[in-house]
Scaffold this motif. Structure first.
Motif, mmCIF file in Angstrom:
data_model
loop_
_atom_site.group_PDB
_atom_site.id
_atom_site.type_symbol
_atom_site.label_atom_id
_atom_site.label_comp_id
_atom_site.label_asym_id
_atom_site.label_seq_id
_atom_site.Cartn_x
_atom_site.Cartn_y
_atom_site.Cartn_z
ATOM 1 N N THR A 244 -11.115 -0.502 2.380
ATOM 2 C CA THR A 244 -10.043 -1.000 1.837
ATOM 3 C C THR A 244 -9.008 -0.852 2.926
ATOM 4 O OG1 THR A 244 -10.368 -0.421 -0.540
ATOM 5 C CG2 THR A 244 -8.274 -0.572 0.227
ATOM 6 N N THR A 245 -8.892 0.312 3.682
ATOM 7 C CA THR A 245 -7.981 0.407 4.656
ATOM 8 C C THR A 245 -8.095 -0.786 5.606
ATOM 9 O OG1 THR A 245 -8.144 2.749 4.362
ATOM 10 C CG2 THR A 245 -7.171 1.648 6.394
ATOM 11 N N TYR B 142 -3.890 8.688 7.929
ATOM 12 C CA TYR B 142 -2.969 8.767 6.781
ATOM 13 C C TYR B 142 -2.404 10.258 6.904
ATOM 14 C CZ TYR B 142 -4.652 4.435 4.433
ATOM 15 O OH TYR B 142 -5.214 3.288 4.018
ATOM 16 N N ASN B 143 -1.287 10.576 6.409
ATOM 17 C CA ASN B 143 -0.638 11.652 6.405
ATOM 18 C C ASN B 143 -0.697 12.577 7.744
ATOM 19 O OD1 ASN B 143 -0.788 11.447 3.665
ATOM 20 N ND2 ASN B 143 -2.484 12.574 3.550
ATOM 21 N N PRO C 168 -20.047 3.418 2.014
ATOM 22 C CA PRO C 168 -19.584 4.405 0.944
ATOM 23 C C PRO C 168 -18.367 4.396 0.483
ATOM 24 C CG PRO C 168 -20.515 5.691 2.796
ATOM 25 C CD PRO C 168 -20.586 4.114 3.503
ATOM 26 N N GLY D 287 -13.597 3.551 4.465
ATOM 27 C CA GLY D 287 -12.675 2.826 5.090
ATOM 28 C C GLY D 287 -12.336 1.501 4.893
ATOM 29 N N VAL E 188 -5.810 12.340 7.566
ATOM 30 C CA VAL E 188 -7.390 11.578 7.253
ATOM 31 C C VAL E 188 -7.261 10.591 8.054
ATOM 32 C CG1 VAL E 188 -8.148 10.302 5.377
ATOM 33 C CG2 VAL E 188 -6.693 12.303 4.736
ATOM 34 N N GLY F 52 -14.802 5.727 0.398
ATOM 35 C CA GLY F 52 -14.152 6.501 1.388
ATOM 36 C C GLY F 52 -14.609 6.229 2.996
ATOM 37 N N VAL G 111 0.787 -1.277 -0.089
ATOM 38 C CA VAL G 111 -0.113 -0.011 0.044
ATOM 39 C C VAL G 111 0.826 1.239 -0.053
ATOM 40 C CG1 VAL G 111 -1.932 1.144 1.183
ATOM 41 C CG2 VAL G 111 -1.631 -1.239 1.236
HETATM 42 N N1 LIG Z 1 -2.692 5.735 0.987
HETATM 43 C C1 LIG Z 1 -3.582 6.457 1.274
HETATM 44 N N2 LIG Z 1 -3.041 7.576 1.507
HETATM 45 C C2 LIG Z 1 -3.694 8.752 2.212
HETATM 46 N N3 LIG Z 1 -4.928 8.457 2.379
HETATM 47 C C3 LIG Z 1 -5.506 7.463 1.950
HETATM 48 C C4 LIG Z 1 -4.822 6.315 1.517
HETATM 49 N N4 LIG Z 1 -5.667 5.522 1.187
HETATM 50 C C5 LIG Z 1 -6.995 5.830 1.629
HETATM 51 N N5 LIG Z 1 -6.994 7.056 1.964
HETATM 52 C C6 LIG Z 1 -8.055 7.935 2.566
HETATM 53 O O1 LIG Z 1 -8.685 7.075 3.659
HETATM 54 C C7 LIG Z 1 -9.938 7.171 3.688
HETATM 55 C C8 LIG Z 1 -10.582 5.643 3.557
HETATM 56 O O2 LIG Z 1 -10.054 5.242 2.277
HETATM 57 P P1 LIG Z 1 -10.313 3.581 1.745
HETATM 58 O O3 LIG Z 1 -9.986 2.836 2.915
HETATM 59 O O4 LIG Z 1 -9.874 3.238 0.474
HETATM 60 O O5 LIG Z 1 -12.209 3.493 1.746
HETATM 61 P P2 LIG Z 1 -12.985 2.805 0.846
HETATM 62 O O6 LIG Z 1 -12.147 1.464 0.334
HETATM 63 O O7 LIG Z 1 -14.046 2.313 1.630
HETATM 64 O O8 LIG Z 1 -13.416 3.647 -0.421
HETATM 65 C C9 LIG Z 1 -10.452 8.094 2.477
HETATM 66 O O9 LIG Z 1 -10.837 9.327 2.922
HETATM 67 C C10 LIG Z 1 -9.001 7.969 1.737
HETATM 68 O O10 LIG Z 1 -9.205 9.079 0.753
#
Ligand SMILES: Nc1ncnc2c1ncn2[C@@H]1O[C@H](COP(=O)(O)OP(=O)(O)O)[C@@H](O)[C@H]1O
Ligand SMILES: [Mg+2]
Lengths: 403, 234
Positions: free
Chosen positions: B47-48, B13-14, B41, B45, B20, B43, A399
């Motif tokens: 995937t995270t 993140y960051n 929806p 979380g 975030v 964003g 990631v």
């Molecule tokens: N590698 C990353 N660096 C910074 N912010 C991230 C990263 N991946 C995801 N985000 C932010 O974290 C939040 C959750 O993202 P994500 O887990 O991808 O959600 P989903 O899979 O439900 O769409 C979002 O606001 C996204 O912009």
């Protein structure tokens, strides 16, 4: 598994693989031809320069080079002559006796370098006869002298005139003689042309009262590469007090300018290597970056980074090996062709070379160790450049942080 | 028996720029054999969460325990090997190694695990049969449809005999027929092999197939429901 993956990856983008291999191959060929040619020119210049006069080395009395007096003369040792006659690398050798004297004609006088030579040997080995400008070469008449063109002009004499010389002979004997000028000669070097008087060896020995003695035995070889070995072999049979003097010591200026050519050769090769490096590097960057997604998946599902690195290294090294091997093979016919049908300078360029006494025909040197060297260098460069891709893998994260 | 347990999981993140908060104190336990959808929806979380559970990313705080192993404490090759032996992955796209055939892709993880040849071959055949691709074993990914590629990815995820399979929006790039077909296959493997699946989605038809639906919103668990009337049609 890694081998299979690497192999398939090479076939994945055939055109790029082909272009990379081809560019490595051409680079190797180019480096080899370049080096073969420049080494050839270098050798040609060396052989021409030493072939005119000095020889590849000279047998001398050990102090002669520092003190060019008649004290430092010697009687040519039979052992050395015998060995020189049998060595196949030796094109020929001759004997000379040189010392200074005063030459005068009418009321003009000048200090000169008197060189006693063996006319037939010099003619055969150094082509001295061709340098005669007016009059003729030695034809076996005692008392004949050939003088430098500049000296003839200074003394205002020409073939057919008489030259009187006085000087000091061996062990302080007084030397005097009267000679018949049979020709004038142009050696190319103004220094020589303004001061030189050639006599036959016998006449010079008589003039200097140095009977049977010589100051040097110049040895001419088939080519310069074997200079050290032959000189060493000859040194082995020389009696105490005699040495072999290499041309590099006797012609420091020439040695320097040849060093310059060598430096040029190295610069050209370095630039070439730099160019190749960029081309290989470009391919590696593309290969690594377009597969980052794939690398991430591999890392996610559990492939260790060392294995991924091995795969990428195998890919780039195979490309390099293939390119280098093809380059090695392709160099041979090209370099051999240029050896048999050498690049020949014509017109003004040719005159330029010839004015230095250098044949304007430039054959390449066919040397497999040189081919192997360049192929190996390019191989190593490719391997080193793969460090870029390896580093990408080392820092790979499944990631990545978003910017 | 709990296969996965997250405790107070948070991810920022960051942290030094514009932070975030992707996850805010997620507590989630997954039992063996569950078939769980993570929904919410874009964003929210999903995937995270899956990445952290799968050991692909680190939490900012909290922990993930997989059958007693605290995976945030693993590093380097230990973590890579843990994934290799314990977790199956199906991603949204680019799952497969393009230069390997379907069969080789499935076999690949078992090669990494250094399983014996006989076992590998038998399992490749069985898995490709299970995902309905017995006739495509020698095709490269580029010769397969999107749905077929995802089925190969599912077969590969199971090949390593993992403790669970994580699938992040596995149907996002598929048409609805292929999507339902993929879900049928996953459900079948879930029931026949008692394989634990956790997948994220925002496709209503996919959600319907799940036994348990965990809804995320702004990095928090909003709802956690067990559905009874799961429609299975195979
Ligand atoms: N590698 C990353 N660096 C910074 N912010 C991230 C990263 N991946 C995801 N985000 C932010 O974290 C939040 C959750 O993202 P994500 O887990 O991808 O959600 P989903 O899979 O439900 O769409 C979002 O606001 C996204 O912009
Ligand atoms: Mg997502």
């Amino acid at each position: 598994m890694i081998g299979l993956l690497a192999w398939r990856n090479l076939w994945r983008n055939r055109r790029r693989t082909f272009i990379t291999v081809a560019s490595i191959m051409f680079a190797v060929v180019f480096a080899n031809v370049m080096d073969a040619l420049l080494s050839g020119i270098n050798q040609q210049m060396t052989d021409s320069m030493v072939g005119i006069y000095s020889g590849h080395f000279q047998v001398q009395q050990q102090d002669f080079w520092e003190d060019k007096s008649l004290h430092n003369t010697f009687i040519p040792p039979k052992e050395a002559a015998g060995l020189l006659d049998t060595l196949p690398e030796v094109k020929g050798y001759t004997k000379r006796l040189e010392s200074v004297a005063l030459a005068s004609a009418e009321n003009l006088t000048r200090g000169v370098l008197v060189v006693g030579i063996e006319p037939d040997n010099e003619k055969r080995i150094t082509g001295l006869e061709e340098k005669v400008q007016a009059g003729s070469y030695f034809h076996g008449n005692p008392g004949d002298a050939i003088i430098g063109k500049g000296l003839a002009e200074y003394l205002d004499i020409q073939p057919g005139d008489t030259l009187v010389m006085i000087g000091e002979g061996y062990h302080g004997a007084s030397a005097a003689g009267k000679y018949h000028i049979c020709g004038t000669i142009r050696m190319g070097s103004p220094d020589l042309d303004n001061n030189l008087v050639f006599l036959t060896l016998a006449d010079a020995q008589f003039f200097f009262a140095a009977y049977g003695r010589v100051t040097s035995m110049p040895v001419f070889l088939k080519d310069n590469t074997i200079q050290k070995e032959v000189a060493q072999e000859i040194s082995g049979v020389l009696p105490e007090g005699l040495i072999t003097q290499p041309w590099q010591k006797m012609m420091p200026m020439a040695t320097q300018s040849l060093g310059l050519i060598d430096a040029m050769r190295i610069i050209v090769l370095a630039l070439l290597y730099l160019l190749i490096s960029f081309s290989i590097f470009g391919t590696l960057i593309m290969m690594a970056n377009e597969r980052l997604l794939e690398f991430r998946v591999l890392l996610a599902i559990g492939m260790q980074k060392t294995k991924m690195g091995a795969m990428v290294l195998l890919e780039s090294v195979s490309l390099a090996i293939l390119g280098a091997a093809l380059g090695f093979l392709a160099s041979y016919p090209v370099v051999t062709y240029l050896n048999e049908y050498p690049i020949t300078f014509k017109g003004r360029a040719a005159q330029g070379w010839e004015s230095f006494g250098i044949d304007p025909v430039m054959p390449t040197i066919v040397d497999f160790s040189m081919f192997a060297m360049h192929s190996a260098v390019i191989l190593v460069i490719s391997a080193l450049l793969s460090v870029y891709a390896l580093n990408k893998i080392r820092n790979l994260e499944v990631v990545p942080a978003k910017k | 028996m709990k296969v996965i347990e997250t405790r107070n999981l948070s991810k920022i993140y960051n942290p030094d720029k514009v932070p975030v908060h992707a996850l805010n104190g997620v507590n989630l336990a997954i039992e063996r054999g569950e078939f769980t959808a993570i929904v919410g929806p874009s964003g929210s979380g999903k995937t995270t969460l899956l990445n952290i559970i799968g050991g692909l990313d680190n939490p900012t705080s909290g922990s993930v325990v997989v059958e007693g192993t605290e995976i945030a404490k693993l590093e380097g090759n230990a973590l890579i090997n843990f994934r290799l032996h314990n977790i199956g992955f199906v991603f949204q796209a680019y799952n497969l190694i393009p230069v390997l055939t379907a069969k080789e892709n499935v076999e690949f993880v078992m090669l990494l695990q250094t399983r014996p040849k006989g076992e590998r071959e038998a399992r490749v055949i069985a898995l490709l049969e299970a995902v309905g691709l017995s006739d495509k074993t020698d095709k490269r990914p580029s010769e397969l449809s999107g749905g077929q590629q995802q089925r190969v990815a599912v077969a590969r995820a199971l090949a390593s005999k993992p403790k669970f399979v994580l699938a992040d929006e596995p149907t996002a790039n598929l048409d609805s027929i292929s999507a339902e077909n993929l879900l049928d296959i996953m459900l079948k493997l879930n029931q026949e092999e008692n394989m634990t699946f956790i997948f994220s989605t925002h496709d209503a038809r996919v959600i319907r197939r799940a036994r348990r639906v965990v809804t995320l919103e702004d990095g928090r668990i909003k709802k956690d429901l067990v559905q009874n009337e799961v429609s299975i049609n195979f």
